[in-house]
Enzyme design. Structure first.
Site, short mmCIF file in Angstrom:
data_model
loop_
_atom_site.label_atom_id
_atom_site.label_comp_id
_atom_site.label_asym_id
_atom_site.label_seq_id
_atom_site.Cartn_x
_atom_site.Cartn_y
_atom_site.Cartn_z
N LYS A 1 0.82 -1.21 0.00
CA LYS A 1 0.00 0.00 0.00
C LYS A 1 0.85 1.27 0.00
O LYS A 1 2.03 1.25 0.36
CB LYS A 1 -0.96 -0.01 1.20
CG LYS A 1 -2.13 -0.97 0.98
CD LYS A 1 -3.19 -0.90 2.05
CE LYS A 1 -4.31 -1.90 1.70
NZ LYS A 1 -5.30 -2.01 2.78
N ARG B 1 -3.26 -9.99 5.32
CA ARG B 1 -3.66 -10.07 3.91
C ARG B 1 -2.50 -9.56 3.07
O ARG B 1 -2.15 -8.38 3.16
CB ARG B 1 -4.92 -9.22 3.72
CG ARG B 1 -5.48 -9.22 2.31
CD ARG B 1 -6.71 -8.32 2.22
NE ARG B 1 -7.24 -8.26 0.88
CZ ARG B 1 -6.77 -7.49 -0.09
NH1 ARG B 1 -5.75 -6.71 0.15
NH2 ARG B 1 -7.33 -7.50 -1.28
#
Ligand code: 7PJ
Length: 285
Positions: A225, A260
């Site tokens: 991210k 995740r």
């Protein structure tokens, strides 16, 4: 030492005495027509198999991009992308499959096709989504998001980000419990990057022990991210692997039960070192 939590997802039961790795399997091609093509299905299935061989405990299938700025995809397109893939994965693999969606119709069809976890970045707030989850036997991941993907990164503001995310997650868990979902089917996720500045993300990460203490399995998704890129001084997405693995390990140490990730093998190695050294996570203290 606290007793381990249990996660129930359809017919799968996992005692969370070790962290689980959720491998990300996105089927969000740039071209609409690509989604149902045989070769993209074959490639996605192969990638799913590879991730399980590398140590993934759960595969998360997503047919709609929720990246900042994303406009969303029509229902039929999302279904075409995820349903054939879930069926193929279910036939080939024995791990729980998760569907990353906010649409109730996709939740229902995905569960029929083999998904046993509903991973909703919108925490079942769409009309009909709560009902779809309640009427399934799937686990549900309730994630915090401020706003909608198209505009969520436009100056998000909080009074107290940790407190607000905690209140939101508790309220959504309560709504699901009241609907009759067993607590072992509920997973919570603070939603890194979803309507948060870097400072918000840092505060949430430091508060992971507090989220773990809510008493539900805690999921953390920081893989590749922008947050990782920023912490490393504007790293492009293809140079965020080591930062992502490090953050996943730190999340587990801080109490996360499920991470995740895109880089499954590398994350599995990091978590294997953690386990082999006998280091506890916060939730085991
Ligand atoms: C997350 C997710 C996350 C959960 C995405 C990306 C954006 N689901 N789906 N948590 N992120 N539960 O992977 O960059 O953080 S899509």
């Amino acid at each position: 030492m606290l007793p381990s939590l249990t996660l129930r997802a359809g017919t799968h039961t996992r005692v969370l005495d070790r962290p689980l790795i959720m491998g990300v399997l996105n089927v969000t091609p740039d071209s609409f027509s690509d989604g149902g093509r045989f070769d993209s299905l074959t490639d996605a299935l192969a990638h799913g198999r590879d991730m399980v061989a590398a140590g993934a405990d759960i595969i998360d299938v997503g047919g709609e991009s929720t990246r900042p700025g994303s406009p969303g995809v029509p229902l039929e397109v999302e279904l075409q992308r995820v349903v054939p893939l879930l069926k193929a994965l279910r036939a080939a693999l024995d791990v729980p499959l998760s569907i990353d969606t906010s649409k109730p119709e996709v939740m229902r069809e995905a569960v029929v096709a083999g998904a046993s976890m509903i991973n909703d970045v919108n925490a079942l707030r769409a009309p009909g989504a709560l009902r779809a989850a309640i009427e399934s036997d799937a686990a549900v991941c309730l994630m915090h998001m401020r706003g909608v993907p198209r505009s969520m990164q436009e100056r998000p503001e909080y009074r107290d980000v940790v407190e607000e995310v905690e209140e939101f997650l508790s309220a959504r868990a309560q709504a699901v419990l009241v609907g009759g979902v067993a607590p072992e089917r509920i997973v919570l996720d603070p939603g890194f990057g979803f309507g948060k500045t870097l400072e918000h993300n840092r505060a949430l990460f430091r508060a992971l022990p507090r989220f773990a203490a809510l008493g539900y399995p805690l999921m953390v998704g920081v893989s590749r991210k922008a947050m990782i890129g920023s912490l490393l001084g504007d790293r492009p997405v293809d140079e965020r692997m080591i930062g992502s693995v490090t953050a996943a390990l730190l999340a587990v140490q801080a109490g996360a039960h499920i991470v995740r990730v895109h880089d499954v093998r590398e994350t599995a190695d990091a978590l294997a070192i953690h386990a082999a050294l006998g280091l506890p996570s916060v939730s085991e203290e």
